[in-house]
Design a protein around this motif. Structure first.
Motif, mmCIF file in Angstrom:
data_model
loop_
_atom_site.group_PDB
_atom_site.id
_atom_site.type_symbol
_atom_site.label_atom_id
_atom_site.label_comp_id
_atom_site.label_asym_id
_atom_site.label_seq_id
_atom_site.Cartn_x
_atom_site.Cartn_y
_atom_site.Cartn_z
ATOM 1 N N ARG A 1 52.523 43.260 34.175
ATOM 2 C CA ARG A 1 53.272 43.256 35.432
ATOM 3 C C ARG A 1 52.373 42.894 36.613
ATOM 4 O O ARG A 1 52.759 42.113 37.495
ATOM 5 C CB ARG A 1 53.899 44.627 35.656
ATOM 6 C CG ARG A 1 55.137 44.883 34.795
ATOM 7 C CD ARG A 1 55.628 46.282 34.987
ATOM 8 N NE ARG A 1 56.870 46.520 34.255
ATOM 9 C CZ ARG A 1 57.228 47.698 33.788
ATOM 10 N NH1 ARG A 1 56.433 48.748 33.954
ATOM 11 N NH2 ARG A 1 58.374 47.840 33.149
ATOM 12 N N GLN A 2 51.200 43.467 36.639
ATOM 13 C CA GLN A 2 50.288 43.173 37.741
ATOM 14 C C GLN A 2 49.887 41.697 37.747
ATOM 15 O O GLN A 2 49.803 41.062 38.809
ATOM 16 C CB GLN A 2 49.047 44.060 37.635
ATOM 17 C CG GLN A 2 49.316 45.527 37.919
ATOM 18 C CD GLN A 2 48.065 46.375 37.780
ATOM 19 O OE1 GLN A 2 46.986 45.854 37.511
ATOM 20 N NE2 GLN A 2 48.206 47.682 37.957
ATOM 21 N N LEU A 3 49.645 41.167 36.561
ATOM 22 C CA LEU A 3 49.256 39.756 36.473
ATOM 23 C C LEU A 3 50.368 38.844 36.981
ATOM 24 O O LEU A 3 50.146 37.970 37.828
ATOM 25 C CB LEU A 3 48.900 39.411 35.028
ATOM 26 C CG LEU A 3 48.567 37.935 34.753
ATOM 27 C CD1 LEU A 3 47.336 37.511 35.544
ATOM 28 C CD2 LEU A 3 48.360 37.695 33.267
ATOM 29 N N LEU A 4 51.580 39.052 36.470
ATOM 30 C CA LEU A 4 52.688 38.190 36.884
ATOM 31 C C LEU A 4 53.044 38.396 38.349
ATOM 32 O O LEU A 4 53.410 37.441 39.046
ATOM 33 C CB LEU A 4 53.906 38.451 36.000
ATOM 34 C CG LEU A 4 53.770 38.016 34.531
ATOM 35 C CD1 LEU A 4 55.003 38.420 33.739
ATOM 36 C CD2 LEU A 4 53.559 36.510 34.436
ATOM 37 N N SER A 5 52.937 39.629 38.828
ATOM 38 C CA SER A 5 53.225 39.889 40.242
ATOM 39 C C SER A 5 52.222 39.176 41.137
ATOM 40 O O SER A 5 52.595 38.592 42.166
ATOM 41 C CB SER A 5 53.193 41.392 40.521
ATOM 42 O OG SER A 5 54.184 42.062 39.785
ATOM 43 N N SER A 6 50.957 39.209 40.753
ATOM 44 C CA SER A 6 49.924 38.545 41.557
ATOM 45 C C SER A 6 50.133 37.035 41.575
ATOM 46 O O SER A 6 50.074 36.388 42.637
ATOM 47 C CB SER A 6 48.536 38.872 41.007
ATOM 48 O OG SER A 6 48.295 40.265 41.058
ATOM 49 N N VAL A 7 50.389 36.469 40.387
ATOM 50 C CA VAL A 7 50.582 35.020 40.313
ATOM 51 C C VAL A 7 51.836 34.604 41.072
ATOM 52 O O VAL A 7 51.818 33.664 41.883
ATOM 53 C CB VAL A 7 50.658 34.560 38.843
ATOM 54 C CG1 VAL A 7 51.039 33.080 38.762
ATOM 55 C CG2 VAL A 7 49.335 34.802 38.145
ATOM 56 N N VAL B 1 51.595 31.372 28.927
ATOM 57 C CA VAL B 1 52.143 30.190 29.607
ATOM 58 C C VAL B 1 52.104 30.389 31.120
ATOM 59 O O VAL B 1 51.812 29.455 31.880
ATOM 60 C CB VAL B 1 53.577 29.914 29.125
ATOM 61 C CG1 VAL B 1 54.217 28.793 29.939
ATOM 62 C CG2 VAL B 1 53.575 29.543 27.650
ATOM 63 N N GLY B 2 52.372 31.615 31.579
ATOM 64 C CA GLY B 2 52.284 31.900 33.006
ATOM 65 C C GLY B 2 50.882 31.694 33.548
ATOM 66 O O GLY B 2 50.692 31.153 34.645
ATOM 67 N N VAL B 3 49.876 32.131 32.772
ATOM 68 C CA VAL B 3 48.482 31.906 33.185
ATOM 69 C C VAL B 3 48.183 30.409 33.227
ATOM 70 O O VAL B 3 47.505 29.915 34.148
ATOM 71 C CB VAL B 3 47.521 32.632 32.226
ATOM 72 C CG1 VAL B 3 46.077 32.268 32.535
ATOM 73 C CG2 VAL B 3 47.723 34.141 32.315
ATOM 74 N N ALA B 4 48.686 29.666 32.233
ATOM 75 C CA ALA B 4 48.474 28.215 32.218
ATOM 76 C C ALA B 4 49.125 27.553 33.434
ATOM 77 O O ALA B 4 48.546 26.646 34.051
ATOM 78 C CB ALA B 4 49.028 27.620 30.925
#
Length: 468
Positions: A61-67, A147-150
């Motif tokens: 959640r933190q990763l996707l929220s930040s991105v 995929v979100g990180v990519a």
């Protein structure tokens, strides 16, 4: 292709929202597909790759929220930068160049990338479940997370590209190159192709022109035609020549087109004149109207004069007293000379167009080298004459165009423009500056008066090493 469809395609291509919207829809579909794939494959496959490990719900959640949060912030910044560039271009180069910036693929893809990444992260984020939220069963779409990180990495690359792209795109040389390149490509596509087929013998086909369309027609004969009037007010953006020729051949008609792409037409004005009138019913008139696409602004789809006018406008603004930038005008003259040189070496189409059987079907507006010279060099003469640098390059550009001219009539047109510039310079300049222009104009006239004028222009010291 239908005129309305071509107009729609041109509108979508020049809009700032179409590609970002398409990319946003693709991101929604990608998010749904990746989450569905995660529910099928689970996260056991990650054990085969030691450098990967399954994320926990809170970390995901933190990763996707930040991105996602950073992407929507950057998207707003990108939009602001684009608007600032558009405002700058409008004030510096002219409002007619706004479309060039709005249709720039780099700006559209950049905005679409950030919006798509934001939507993707937002939709994947809502599918993450911790054990407390799902009765002891947690769900983290690890594949979708990768995929979100990519996408985040791609967004960073696009941001770097955008930072480089905007300054280079609004550079005056890039703006002029874009217009000039489209003008050259437009000349290559349009000439000698036009409506129907050019007749092999113009005189023989001209003899078959109906009496009602002849200049010497009397009052009664001149009225023996049906007039198809316009139903919209605006600029003709596209003319479907295939439709015009097909209607003329199917109904055995001779059509005279009163307007061409780029012209402004008003409701009730005659778009097409038809002979014989009894063969053109209301359905035929509607078919002919459908061949014309009318909009609120000019388009470069078929209107080469619009691109010429853009170059002339940039040069005229550069030579205005408030700007006083003759070297921008020199760049415009270089591209205009390239376009007119290309045109000078081509056979311009006849205004009489025949079908496959050689029968006259369409009478169009004649396209002449002289008219395009007047539109470009003729329009710039009054601005260039007041500046020595621009005037010398103006004469050099005429010399460049003459290198591709073989027809005496076209060479006479070039001499006329050289004389006109010299006359205007005599009213605006004095002393040494005027003497240089008169010397250069005299050298050009002397060279053009000789049979081997091309060699003289290439070898003459006055034409070596470029401009002033």
């Amino acid at each position: 292709m239908n005129a309305g469809f071509r107009r729609l395609a041109d509108y979508l291509g020049s809009s700032y929202w179409f590609i970002p919207t398409f990319m946003a829809i693709a991101a929604v579909l990608l998010a749904g597909g990746m989450v569905s794939l995660d529910t099928v494959v689970g996260f056991g496959w990650m054990d085969r790759y030691p450098w990967l490990h399954a994320s926990r719900p809170d970390g995901a959640r933190q990763l996707l929220s930040s991105v996602g949060g950073s992407m929507i912030t950057v998207a707003g910044t990108v939009f602001s930068v684009t608007i600032a560039a558009v405002v700058y271009a409008s004030g510096q180069y002219g409002p007619r160049l706004l479309t060039n910036f709005m249709r720039d693929r780099g700006n559209q893809v950049t905005l679409g990338t950030f919006i798509a990444t934001f939507l993707y992260c937002l939709l994947v984020l809502r599918t993450i479940r911790s054990a407390e939220e799902a009765d002891g069963y947690s769900f983290v779409p690890n594949l979708a997370l990768l995929v979100g990180v990519a996408l985040a990495l791609c967004s960073i690359a696009v941001l770097i590209y955008f930072i480089h792209h905007v300054p280079s795109k609004i550079h005056i040389n890039s703006v002029i190159e874009d217009v000039g390149d489209r003008l050259l490509r437009g000349i290559g596509k349009r000439f000698p192709r036009s409506v129907g087929i050019a007749p092999e013998d113009d005189a023989a086909v001209a003899a078959t022109i109906p009496a009602t369309f002849r200049d010497d027609a009397d009052a009664i004969t001149g009225e023996q035609r049906r007039i198809v009037t316009a139903r919209d007010t605006g600029y003709i953006q596209f003319l479907d020549d295939d439709v015009v020729l097909r209607v003329a051949k199917q109904r055995d008609l001779v059509l005279r087109l009163q307007y061409q792409p780029g012209d402004f037409v008003h409701v009730g004005r005659a778009l097409v004149e038809v002979w014989p009138p009894e063969r053109c019913d209301d359905d035929c008139a509607d078919d002919l109207r459908e061949a014309f696409s009318v909009g609120s602004q000019r388009s470069a789809l078929q209107d080469l004069r619009f691109l010429v006018d853009e170059l002339v406008e940039i040069a005229a603004r550069a030579l205005s007293p408030g700007v006083n930038d003759p070297f921008t005008a020199v760049t415009c003259l270089d591209w205009l000379s390239a376009a007119l040189s290309d045109l000078a070496g081509r056979s311009l189409p006849s205004h009489l167009r025949v079908d496959d059987d050689g029968t006259l079907r369409v009478i169009t507006h004649p396209v002449s080298f002289a008219s395009l010279m007047d539109r470009s060099f003729g329009a710039l003469a009054q601005y260039s004459a007041a500046d020595m640098v621009a005037s010398l390059r103006y004469l050099d550009a005429l010399g460049e165009v003459s290198l591709d001219c073989d027809a005496p009539g076209r060479l006479a047109t070039i001499r006329t423009h050289a004389d006109r510039l010299e006359e205007l310079a005599g009213e605006a300049l004095t002393g040494f500056n005027l003497a240089r222009i008169r010397t250069r104009a005299g050298e050009l006239r002397a060279a053009l008066g000789q049979p081997d004028y091309k060699r003289r222009l290439r070898d003459g010291t006055a034409w070596l090493a470029g401009t002033a």
